[in-house]
Design a protein around this motif. Sequence first.
Motif, short mmCIF file in Angstrom:
data_model
loop_
_atom_site.label_atom_id
_atom_site.label_comp_id
_atom_site.label_asym_id
_atom_site.label_seq_id
_atom_site.Cartn_x
_atom_site.Cartn_y
_atom_site.Cartn_z
N GLN A 188 -4.77 13.23 -17.56
CA GLN A 188 -3.34 13.17 -17.87
C GLN A 188 -2.54 14.11 -16.98
OE1 GLN A 188 -2.08 14.83 -21.75
NE2 GLN A 188 -1.23 12.80 -22.17
N GLN A 189 -3.02 15.34 -16.84
CA GLN A 189 -2.34 16.30 -15.97
C GLN A 189 -2.35 15.82 -14.52
OE1 GLN A 189 -4.26 20.08 -14.60
NE2 GLN A 189 -2.72 21.04 -15.93
N ASN A 190 -3.47 15.26 -14.08
CA ASN A 190 -3.61 14.88 -12.68
C ASN A 190 -2.68 13.74 -12.29
OD1 ASN A 190 -5.50 13.10 -10.50
ND2 ASN A 190 -5.18 15.28 -10.10
N VAL A 191 -2.42 12.82 -13.21
CA VAL A 191 -1.47 11.74 -12.91
C VAL A 191 -0.12 12.34 -12.52
CG1 VAL A 191 -0.26 9.72 -13.82
CG2 VAL A 191 -2.65 10.09 -14.41
N GLY A 192 0.32 13.35 -13.27
CA GLY A 192 1.58 14.00 -12.96
C GLY A 192 1.55 14.74 -11.63
N VAL A 193 0.43 15.40 -11.33
CA VAL A 193 0.29 16.13 -10.07
C VAL A 193 0.39 15.17 -8.88
CG1 VAL A 193 -1.34 17.43 -8.63
CG2 VAL A 193 -1.02 18.05 -11.04
N ARG A 194 -0.31 14.06 -8.95
CA ARG A 194 -0.29 13.11 -7.83
C ARG A 194 1.08 12.42 -7.71
NH1 ARG A 194 -5.52 12.79 -5.80
NH2 ARG A 194 -7.11 13.32 -7.36
N ASP B 138 -4.46 16.39 -5.33
CA ASP B 138 -3.08 15.95 -5.13
C ASP B 138 -2.89 15.01 -3.95
OD1 ASP B 138 -3.49 17.73 -3.08
OD2 ASP B 138 -1.73 18.99 -3.52
N ASP B 139 -3.97 14.46 -3.39
CA ASP B 139 -3.76 13.47 -2.34
C ASP B 139 -3.31 12.15 -2.97
OD1 ASP B 139 -6.33 13.37 -3.40
OD2 ASP B 139 -7.34 13.01 -1.50
N ASN C 241 0.83 -1.21 0.00
CA ASN C 241 0.00 0.00 0.00
C ASN C 241 0.86 1.27 0.00
OD1 ASN C 241 -2.67 0.95 -0.11
ND2 ASN C 241 -2.67 1.43 2.06
N ASP C 242 2.04 1.19 0.62
CA ASP C 242 2.94 2.34 0.64
C ASP C 242 3.47 2.70 -0.74
OD1 ASP C 242 2.67 2.75 3.35
OD2 ASP C 242 4.53 1.73 3.90
N LEU C 243 3.39 1.77 -1.68
CA LEU C 243 3.87 2.02 -3.04
C LEU C 243 2.85 2.77 -3.88
CD1 LEU C 243 5.33 -1.52 -3.85
CD2 LEU C 243 6.60 0.48 -3.04
N LEU C 244 1.59 2.82 -3.41
CA LEU C 244 0.50 3.31 -4.24
C LEU C 244 0.51 4.83 -4.39
CD1 LEU C 244 -2.11 2.52 -5.81
CD2 LEU C 244 -3.36 2.93 -3.66
N VAL C 245 0.69 5.29 -5.61
CA VAL C 245 0.53 6.72 -5.91
C VAL C 245 -0.95 7.04 -5.93
CG1 VAL C 245 0.91 8.51 -7.64
CG2 VAL C 245 2.67 6.76 -7.25
N ALA C 246 -1.71 6.28 -6.71
CA ALA C 246 -3.16 6.44 -6.79
C ALA C 246 -3.72 5.29 -7.62
CB ALA C 246 -3.53 7.77 -7.43
N CYS C 247 -5.02 5.05 -7.45
CA CYS C 247 -5.73 4.05 -8.25
C CYS C 247 -6.80 4.77 -9.07
CB CYS C 247 -6.37 2.99 -7.34
SG CYS C 247 -7.44 1.82 -8.22
N ASP D 40 3.99 13.74 -8.53
CA ASP D 40 4.89 14.73 -7.92
C ASP D 40 4.66 14.82 -6.42
OD1 ASP D 40 6.07 15.34 -10.32
OD2 ASP D 40 4.91 17.17 -10.67
N ALA D 41 3.39 14.80 -6.01
CA ALA D 41 3.07 14.87 -4.59
C ALA D 41 3.61 13.64 -3.86
CB ALA D 41 1.56 14.99 -4.39
N TYR D 42 3.47 12.47 -4.47
CA TYR D 42 3.97 11.24 -3.85
C TYR D 42 5.48 11.28 -3.70
CZ TYR D 42 5.04 6.28 -3.25
OH TYR D 42 5.53 5.08 -2.79
N LEU D 43 6.16 11.67 -4.76
CA LEU D 43 7.62 11.71 -4.73
C LEU D 43 8.11 12.73 -3.71
CD1 LEU D 43 8.38 11.45 -8.56
CD2 LEU D 43 8.59 9.63 -6.83
N GLY D 44 7.38 13.84 -3.58
CA GLY D 44 7.74 14.83 -2.57
C GLY D 44 7.60 14.29 -1.16
N GLN D 45 6.54 13.54 -0.93
CA GLN D 45 6.34 12.92 0.38
C GLN D 45 7.45 11.91 0.69
OE1 GLN D 45 2.45 11.23 -0.09
NE2 GLN D 45 1.46 13.24 -0.27
N GLN D 46 7.83 11.13 -0.31
CA GLN D 46 8.89 10.14 -0.11
C GLN D 46 10.22 10.81 0.21
OE1 GLN D 46 6.50 7.57 0.18
NE2 GLN D 46 8.36 6.46 -0.34
N ALA D 47 10.48 11.95 -0.43
CA ALA D 47 11.75 12.65 -0.21
C ALA D 47 11.85 13.19 1.21
CB ALA D 47 11.89 13.77 -1.22
N GLN D 48 10.72 13.45 1.84
CA GLN D 48 10.71 14.02 3.18
C GLN D 48 10.84 12.94 4.26
OE1 GLN D 48 7.21 16.45 3.50
NE2 GLN D 48 7.81 17.77 1.79
N ARG D 49 10.73 11.69 3.89
CA ARG D 49 10.79 10.61 4.89
C ARG D 49 12.22 10.38 5.38
NH1 ARG D 49 6.64 5.71 3.23
NH2 ARG D 49 4.71 6.90 3.45
#
Length: 348
Positions: free
Chosen positions: A331-337, A218-219, A187-193, A339-348
């Motif tokens: 298409q745009q939203n996939v990129g937004v989510r 962007d959640d 589940n931690d790998l999931l960007v979005a479904c 980016d948000a996921y990658l940003g969260q991962q970078a802060q861990r």
Amino acid sequence: MRDLFARKGALPAAKARRLGGRVAAGLMAALLMLLLFAAAVCAEAAPDYALEENWAYWADGEDRAADVFFLCPTVFFGDDQHFNMAMDDEETKASFLGATNMEKGIYDAYGTFYAPYYRQAGLNVYEMPEQEREAYFAIAYEDVKAAFTYYLEHCNDGRPVILAGFSQGADMSLRLLKDCFADEAVNDLLVACYAIGWRITQEEMDAYPHLRFAQGEDDTGVIIAFNSEAEDVQDSLMIPAGIRTLAINPLNWRTDGTPADKTLNLGACFTDYSGQIVSEIEQLTGAYIEPVRGSLKVTDVTADEYPPVLGIFSEGVYHLYDYQFFYRNLQQNVGVRLDAYLGQQAQR
């Protein structure tokens, strides 16, 4: 069995018991043989996902930030004798590849693309009473789970996952989410479904606490789902009357009934089986979520302009256009989510 023989009076009781026992044993043996045969047939029919031929796409696209695991919509029609697509049905597999291509462009810029062939249920299954359909969807899901498990074990290596599907593929992606993503590490790998074109109810969300429905643009780790229809539709295959599904509006990314004007529509794209965009219309349609059904009511177009095409859908059900009406926004939203996921991962 023994009592039946004895009651008929045709044989002495002791002899009846012996004969009845032998008949019962014979029936049990025959039943066991039938079950073993059925199991053997199923085992032979199940695809081996170690074979490239069982993937419409395997690791397509290099140097992408995530992986996309995509599940194709229904392309198999079925007949009186066939209710699931056969893996050696090359004609249907060509349509399967084409239908996958129609949505693939939404995800291509963001993820390495994986799409398994699977023994999907035919359109004829949707014409059955709902309780009779499950046996055929279970076969489809058996393949989907096997393919995803193979992908996880052999290729994922901890990469972010965008899970996506359309129609039956959306149904299968939600089943996969309920099942395999209950594992916290997965589940931690999931960007979005992106489960476009199928329903998900609050009761299902309550039954699977690890599921979360999107609340904004962007959640992450969330479900994005909606079902498009005309404003006068009150019943459909996707949302039967009396059922309320959850939905998010792909134009304003709200889950309430706030209308989104067509000026928010970045582009409706109509694609062919190669994935080529053959027509693009900016600001084609607005949309709002209807609060009783949870459907996405589409404005500014008519049912005559966008007919259901397939007979299992009634007039005004825009199911076939779910992705296409909102192509550029998705298409745009996939990129937004992502980016948000990658940003969260970078802060861990």
